[in-house]
Design an enzyme around this catalytic site. Structure first.
Site, PDB file in Angstrom:
ATOM      1  N   GLY A  12       0.788  -0.954  -0.277  1.00 46.20           N
ATOM      2  CA  GLY A  12       0.618  -0.298  -0.202  1.00 46.20           C
ATOM      3  C   GLY A  12       0.812   1.108   0.036  1.00 46.20           C
ATOM      4  O   GLY A  12       0.250   2.189   0.630  1.00 46.20           O
ATOM      5  N   SER A  13       1.821   1.774  -0.575  1.00 44.32           N
ATOM      6  CA  SER A  13       2.440   2.364  -0.532  1.00 44.32           C
ATOM      7  C   SER A  13       2.191   3.086  -1.671  1.00 44.32           C
ATOM      8  O   SER A  13       2.293   4.610  -0.821  1.00 44.32           O
ATOM      9  CB  SER A  13       3.948   2.113  -1.242  1.00 44.32           C
ATOM     10  N   ILE A  96      -8.969  -9.231 -10.803  1.00 43.63           N
ATOM     11  CA  ILE A  96      -9.497  -9.063 -11.629  1.00 43.63           C
ATOM     12  C   ILE A  96     -11.008  -9.036 -11.413  1.00 43.63           C
ATOM     13  O   ILE A  96     -11.368  -9.422 -10.997  1.00 43.63           O
ATOM     14  CB  ILE A  96      -9.833  -9.864 -13.293  1.00 43.63           C
ATOM     15  N   ASN A 111      -7.032   3.286 -11.525  1.00 44.68           N
ATOM     16  CA  ASN A 111      -6.178   2.690 -11.632  1.00 44.68           C
ATOM     17  C   ASN A 111      -4.633   2.847 -11.335  1.00 44.68           C
ATOM     18  O   ASN A 111      -4.756   3.965 -12.354  1.00 44.68           O
ATOM     19  CB  ASN A 111      -6.413   1.544 -12.106  1.00 44.68           C
ATOM     20  N   HIS A 113      -0.832   1.506 -12.694  1.00 42.79           N
ATOM     21  CA  HIS A 113      -0.685  -0.045 -13.516  1.00 42.79           C
ATOM     22  C   HIS A 113       0.803   0.578 -13.718  1.00 42.79           C
ATOM     23  O   HIS A 113       1.357   2.242 -14.258  1.00 42.79           O
ATOM     24  CB  HIS A 113      -1.030  -0.566 -14.881  1.00 42.79           C
TER      25      HIS A 113
HETATM   26  C1  GAR Z   1       2.775  -0.753  -7.927  1.00 47.66           C
HETATM   27  O1  GAR Z   1       4.040  -0.678  -8.037  1.00 47.66           O
HETATM   28  C2  GAR Z   1       1.164  -1.045  -9.208  1.00 47.66           C
HETATM   29  O2  GAR Z   1       1.341   0.562  -9.843  1.00 47.66           O
HETATM   30  C3  GAR Z   1       0.811  -2.520  -9.215  1.00 47.66           C
HETATM   31  O3  GAR Z   1       1.371  -2.754  -7.323  1.00 47.66           O
HETATM   32  C4  GAR Z   1       2.076  -2.212  -7.337  1.00 47.66           C
HETATM   33  C5  GAR Z   1       1.620  -1.712  -5.698  1.00 47.66           C
HETATM   34  O4  GAR Z   1       2.286  -0.932  -4.316  1.00 47.66           O
HETATM   35  N1  GAR Z   1      -0.218  -2.669  -9.665  1.00 47.66           N
HETATM   36  C6  GAR Z   1      -0.559  -3.296 -10.141  1.00 47.66           C
HETATM   37  O5  GAR Z   1       0.535  -4.470 -11.394  1.00 47.66           O
HETATM   38  C7  GAR Z   1      -1.832  -3.336 -11.378  1.00 47.66           C
HETATM   39  N2  GAR Z   1      -2.116  -4.169 -12.390  1.00 47.66           N
HETATM   40  P1  GAR Z   1       2.036  -0.614  -3.150  1.00 47.66           P
HETATM   41  O6  GAR Z   1       1.019  -2.042  -2.624  1.00 47.66           O
HETATM   42  O7  GAR Z   1       3.257  -0.193  -2.789  1.00 47.66           O
HETATM   43  O8  GAR Z   1       1.072   0.687  -3.934  1.00 47.66           O
END
Ligand code: GAR
Length: 196
Positions: A12-13, A96, A111, A113
């Site tokens: 969750g950063s 999904i 979102n 990505h």
């Molecule tokens: C992030 O890099 C985000 O872009 C990616 O997961 C990571 C979550 O990091 N999302 C995807 O790949 C969606 N398909 P976080 O939990 O530290 O925010």
């Protein structure tokens, strides 16, 4: 007040960057917007504990406890809607979504990505960008539509791919940019929703 609900699956950063931007930039006062709740489909998502330290409602809804994708999405939708969301923010939410869920939040779900869409939709984006010999990589904030990773682009950030990059090193470089563009894109989206 426009309520924002954030969905995570892991650390969750991006959620943290959004919550911190909301506080530092005083979104409640200046934008009439507030982050109210965080949901995770994984009970072990470390971001949930951090969200609780911020006084946010933070709950997990374990997708493995449901018989079908539809049943999970229906339960999640009910949990989200209890917070009357103006915007649903997917922040590393690795599920999904069913067409019904996407339609329910049409125009009010975004979102992030970790690629320069439309390149590299789906998983393993950094390894695929390195494998393809890309000189640049990045991240995209987009509207969520029925087709995975294909909604209208709201913001992008570009980083170089360096000769010795591993997927992990590239991911970390991209992630710092995600933390910059995602809060900004959300603030702009909220402003657009307010002026409708
Ligand atoms: C992030 O890099 C985000 O872009 C990616 O997961 C990571 C979550 O990091 N999302 C995807 O790949 C969606 N398909 P976080 O939990 O530290 O925010």
């Amino acid at each position: 007040m426009k309520n924002i609900v954030i969905l995570i699956s892991g650390s969750g950063s991006n959620m943290q960057a959004i919550v911190e931007a909301a506080r530092v930039q005083r979104w409640a006062e200046k934008q009439g917007a507030q982050v109210v709740a965080v949901f995770s489909n994984r009970p072990d998502a470390t971001g949930l504990a951090w969200a609780r330290t911020q006084g946010l409602a933070a709950q997990s809804l374990d997708h493995k406890a449901f018989d079908s994708r539809e049943a999970f999405d229906h339960a999640l939708m009910q949990a989200i809607d209890a917070f009357d969301p103006a915007l649903v923010v997917l922040a590393g939410f690795m599920r999904i979504l069913t067409p019904g869920f996407v339609a329910h939040y049409a125009g009010r779900m975004v979102n992030i990505h970790p690629s320069l869409l439309p390149a590299f939709a789906g998983l393993n984006t950094h390894a695929r960008a390195i494998e393809a010999g890309c000189k640049f990589a990045g991240a995209t904030v987009h509207e969520v539509t029925a087709e995975l990773d294909h909604g209208a682009i709201l913001a992008q950030a570009v980083v170089p791919v360096l000769p010795d990059d591993t997927p992990e090193v590239l991911a970390a470089r991209v992630l710092t940019q995600e933390h910059r563009i995602y809060p900004q894109a959300i603030a702009e989206k909220i402003a657009a929703l307010r002026s409708r």
